[in-house]
Design a protein around this motif. Sequence first.
Motif, short mmCIF file in Angstrom:
data_model
loop_
_atom_site.label_atom_id
_atom_site.label_comp_id
_atom_site.label_asym_id
_atom_site.label_seq_id
_atom_site.Cartn_x
_atom_site.Cartn_y
_atom_site.Cartn_z
N ARG A 111 51.03 77.20 42.74
CA ARG A 111 50.76 78.54 43.28
C ARG A 111 51.60 79.63 42.64
N ILE A 112 52.85 79.33 42.36
CA ILE A 112 53.71 80.35 41.77
C ILE A 112 53.48 80.34 40.26
N GLY A 113 52.85 81.38 39.77
CA GLY A 113 52.44 81.42 38.37
C GLY A 113 53.57 81.24 37.39
N GLU A 114 54.75 81.75 37.74
CA GLU A 114 55.89 81.65 36.83
C GLU A 114 56.37 80.22 36.63
N LEU A 115 55.97 79.31 37.52
CA LEU A 115 56.39 77.91 37.42
C LEU A 115 55.38 77.04 36.69
N ARG A 116 54.26 77.62 36.29
CA ARG A 116 53.25 76.82 35.57
C ARG A 116 53.67 76.50 34.15
N PRO A 117 54.12 77.45 33.38
CA PRO A 117 54.58 77.10 32.02
C PRO A 117 55.96 76.45 32.08
N THR A 118 56.22 75.56 31.15
CA THR A 118 57.53 74.93 31.07
C THR A 118 58.34 75.56 29.94
N GLY A 119 59.62 75.27 29.90
CA GLY A 119 60.46 75.79 28.85
C GLY A 119 60.11 75.17 27.52
N ALA A 120 60.58 75.79 26.44
CA ALA A 120 60.28 75.29 25.10
C ALA A 120 60.79 73.88 24.89
N ASP A 121 61.92 73.56 25.50
CA ASP A 121 62.47 72.22 25.34
C ASP A 121 61.59 71.18 26.03
N THR A 122 61.09 71.52 27.22
CA THR A 122 60.31 70.56 28.00
C THR A 122 58.89 70.40 27.49
N CYS A 123 58.25 71.49 27.09
CA CYS A 123 56.83 71.40 26.72
C CYS A 123 56.61 70.49 25.53
N GLU A 124 57.61 70.35 24.66
CA GLU A 124 57.42 69.46 23.52
C GLU A 124 57.53 67.99 23.91
N ILE A 125 58.09 67.70 25.08
CA ILE A 125 58.05 66.33 25.59
C ILE A 125 56.60 65.94 25.84
N HIS A 126 55.85 66.87 26.45
CA HIS A 126 54.44 66.61 26.76
C HIS A 126 53.67 66.20 25.51
N PHE A 171 62.71 60.01 11.27
CA PHE A 171 63.17 60.84 10.16
C PHE A 171 63.21 62.32 10.52
N PHE A 172 62.40 62.69 11.52
CA PHE A 172 62.39 64.09 11.92
C PHE A 172 63.73 64.52 12.54
N LEU A 173 64.38 63.62 13.26
CA LEU A 173 65.58 63.98 14.01
C LEU A 173 66.68 64.58 13.13
N PRO A 174 67.07 63.94 12.02
CA PRO A 174 68.10 64.58 11.19
C PRO A 174 67.64 65.90 10.58
N TYR A 175 66.35 66.00 10.26
CA TYR A 175 65.86 67.27 9.72
C TYR A 175 65.95 68.37 10.78
N GLY A 176 65.55 68.03 12.01
CA GLY A 176 65.62 69.02 13.08
C GLY A 176 67.04 69.50 13.31
N VAL A 177 68.00 68.60 13.20
CA VAL A 177 69.40 68.97 13.35
C VAL A 177 69.85 69.90 12.22
N ILE A 178 69.36 69.63 11.00
CA ILE A 178 69.70 70.49 9.87
C ILE A 178 69.24 71.93 10.14
N VAL A 179 68.01 72.07 10.61
CA VAL A 179 67.46 73.40 10.88
C VAL A 179 68.31 74.12 11.92
N TYR A 218 62.82 70.53 19.74
CA TYR A 218 62.01 69.43 19.21
C TYR A 218 62.82 68.13 19.17
N CYS A 219 64.08 68.25 18.80
CA CYS A 219 64.93 67.05 18.72
C CYS A 219 65.14 66.44 20.10
N LEU A 220 65.41 67.29 21.09
CA LEU A 220 65.59 66.80 22.45
C LEU A 220 64.30 66.13 22.95
#
Length: 226
Positions: free
Chosen positions: A35-50, A83-91, A154-156
């Motif tokens: 119901r609360i529209g502000e709670l529908r989207p997730t944070g950038a860290d969480t949405c990439e888990i999905h 292999f993505f994890l070390p690259y993500g850390v570099i960025v 993305y790394c998280l």
Amino acid sequence: STFIFANFNGTSGDIDVLTHEAGHALAFYLSRDIRIGELRPTGADTCEIHSMSMEFFTWPWMEGFFGDATDKYLYNHLASALFFLPYGVIVDAFQHLVYEKPEMTPKERKQAWLALERAYRPWIDFEDVPFYSEGGRWQAQSHIYEMPFYYIDYCLAQTVALTFWSEMQSDRKAAWARYMKLVGEAGSRTFSGLVSYAGLPLPFDPEALTRVTRAAADYLDQAKIG
């Protein structure tokens, strides 16, 4: 309704995009009744888990796309996640450097990138590609220009997605139930709150990354790729 818009080029990346965006689409759809529209989207860290987790949950259907090459796809997909994890850390580390020292010259930025490459991806040899060997690779990452400090999310998320993958290997049904529990909460909890709510270890746990990478490495070592 949810839609996925994508451009395909006939590579395995097409499937990665489709399954990745399907995770975002599912999360968007499931949040419709909050119901609360502000709670529908997730944070950038969480949405990439999905999205990153959905890439793994769809493995049982990959034979329909790849046929006899399915095992090769699964191997490459899992290896690429690692292999993505070390690259993500570099960025992320690179962005901290350049934001802390905005006076750096273009040459100094390139040298900083090269130093990070040597620290986190020492197995890559760029000597035959001048643009990369001189440290220009960071300019190919649009997030550095458009979404500063987003890449560590993305790394998280990848660490959590690998945890889901590991859970799938022993009990896929239970892993899916945890995933749906996490996704169903949308943005009503923090990143840490959502991961804990789903009964998963936080990626900040010193042992979390070790556990999932060892599980993935064991799987890759035992895989028979012809």
